[in-house]
Design an enzyme around this catalytic site. Sequence first.
Site, mmCIF file in Angstrom:
data_model
loop_
_atom_site.group_PDB
_atom_site.id
_atom_site.type_symbol
_atom_site.label_atom_id
_atom_site.label_comp_id
_atom_site.label_asym_id
_atom_site.label_seq_id
_atom_site.Cartn_x
_atom_site.Cartn_y
_atom_site.Cartn_z
ATOM 1 N N ASP A 131 0.794 -1.221 0.000
ATOM 2 C CA ASP A 131 0.000 0.000 0.000
ATOM 3 C C ASP A 131 0.836 1.286 0.000
ATOM 4 O O ASP A 131 0.682 2.107 -0.894
ATOM 5 C CB ASP A 131 -0.980 -0.016 1.187
ATOM 6 N N CYS A 185 -14.910 -4.443 -16.759
ATOM 7 C CA CYS A 185 -15.847 -4.636 -15.661
ATOM 8 C C CYS A 185 -17.149 -5.212 -16.237
ATOM 9 O O CYS A 185 -17.452 -5.017 -17.414
ATOM 10 C CB CYS A 185 -16.055 -3.255 -15.067
ATOM 11 N N CYS A 195 -23.489 4.608 -5.028
ATOM 12 C CA CYS A 195 -22.534 5.400 -4.237
ATOM 13 C C CYS A 195 -23.293 6.551 -3.564
ATOM 14 O O CYS A 195 -23.938 7.352 -4.242
ATOM 15 C CB CYS A 195 -21.431 5.947 -5.143
ATOM 16 N N CYS A 211 -15.588 11.010 -1.980
ATOM 17 C CA CYS A 211 -15.609 9.595 -1.571
ATOM 18 C C CYS A 211 -15.548 9.486 -0.042
ATOM 19 O O CYS A 211 -14.673 10.068 0.608
ATOM 20 C CB CYS A 211 -14.429 8.867 -2.211
ATOM 21 N N CYS A 238 -15.695 3.124 3.767
ATOM 22 C CA CYS A 238 -16.998 2.894 3.132
ATOM 23 C C CYS A 238 -16.857 1.667 2.235
ATOM 24 O O CYS A 238 -15.881 1.549 1.501
ATOM 25 C CB CYS A 238 -17.387 4.116 2.302
HETATM 26 S S1 SF4 Z 1 -16.121 3.953 -1.255
HETATM 27 FE FE1 SF4 Z 1 -16.298 5.999 -2.216
HETATM 28 S S2 SF4 Z 1 -16.825 5.540 -4.341
HETATM 29 FE FE2 SF4 Z 1 -17.278 3.671 -3.174
HETATM 30 S S3 SF4 Z 1 -19.456 3.867 -2.585
HETATM 31 FE FE3 SF4 Z 1 -18.246 4.685 -0.898
HETATM 32 S S4 SF4 Z 1 -18.198 6.872 -1.351
HETATM 33 FE FE4 SF4 Z 1 -18.755 5.892 -3.252
#
Ligand code: SF4
Length: 373
Positions: A131, A185, A195, A211, A238
């Site tokens: 990473d 994809c 999202c 994000c 997320c």
């Molecule tokens: S990680 Fe980021 S791009 Fe993915 S759903 Fe969550 S907010 Fe949206």
Amino acid sequence: MRQLTSRVKEEAHRLGFDLVGVMRIEPLAEDEKRYLDWLRAGMSADMAYLQRRPTLRARPDELVPGARSIISLAVNYYSGEFDEVGPGQGRIARYAWGRDYHEVIPPRLRALVARIEEWIGRKVQARCFVDAVPLLERAVARRAGLGRIGFNSCLITDRFGSWVFLAEILLDVDLMPDEEDSRTCLRALDCINDCPTGAITQHYVVDARRCISYLTIENRGIVERALRPLIGDWLFGCDVCQDVCPHNRRLPKTTWKEFHPQSGVGKTLALDDVLSIESDEAFQHRFRHTALRRAKRRGLLRNAAIVAANQRYEPAIPLLEQLMETDPDPIIRGHAVWALGELAGRRARARIERALEDEHPFVREEARASLER
Ligand code: SF4
């Protein structure tokens, strides 16, 4: 070369790596262009480390002079689904449920290099990365045949979906390269449609400024007021775009017990506990050996205030009042003001008025905005 490559792959699997592929060292020209376009559009937000020597990320030949091959490795970290998340609980992204992968994976990379040295009978010039690497890791993994890139820009593998940690070894040893994965994809579009913040602005492009992963982990400053309600109950990271991805259905659980929720912070944290962390030292101690350290106390308490407001979690009100009045960090005080306004409304008016006298302009601005609502 073929025999050595097979041995390397067998040993990598024996060490626990779930996927392994090889890429010959060469520039990632197309990926470099896409990456520079993304940076130019400002989508890396304030992650300055992404802007430092940006072309180096696509030129592994310059990163480790003399290197001949990249061994690209993936570790499955999927360890199950979320349980019901109730009020007062903040959700943690799956990758952070267990122990910090930055600590867990490197010893096994070094063990693999040691085995290669034994086999070829000389010291190997090698650098191992997990990473924290100035390299386009997902592009390398795709080139090494580990998987394709999804619309949400994650690497998607056939066997483990996108729930994988990536690691690389750049070394001065010739190995047989694998065929790149040039599939696209599945084009299900679920990630784009679901999202919460509309951060996937076009196929394969994620705007970090929107994000939730960026907002709750890398960004330790102000979260824009309009974005706060969209964060929902995500306390750290997320997983929405990965949860809805059709490639991520019916997958095996990780065999690395270090990444199980019981080895680290688990799937959720109690907001009261987070809002009660009094110092940076207490935070560091509480989250040592976990990925949550990355957010720092400031980021995690700010997130907890936002989640408490989003969940209408009124038991957090006394803690938010205390933070608003006494916390030394203006980012925490300011978000506590906002959360209090959302949660307690008129009842908190007198207290929020006192925040109009705060020494920091951000806190005063939050108080003003809250009182005007
Ligand atoms: S990680 Fe980021 S791009 Fe993915 S759903 Fe969550 S907010 Fe949206």
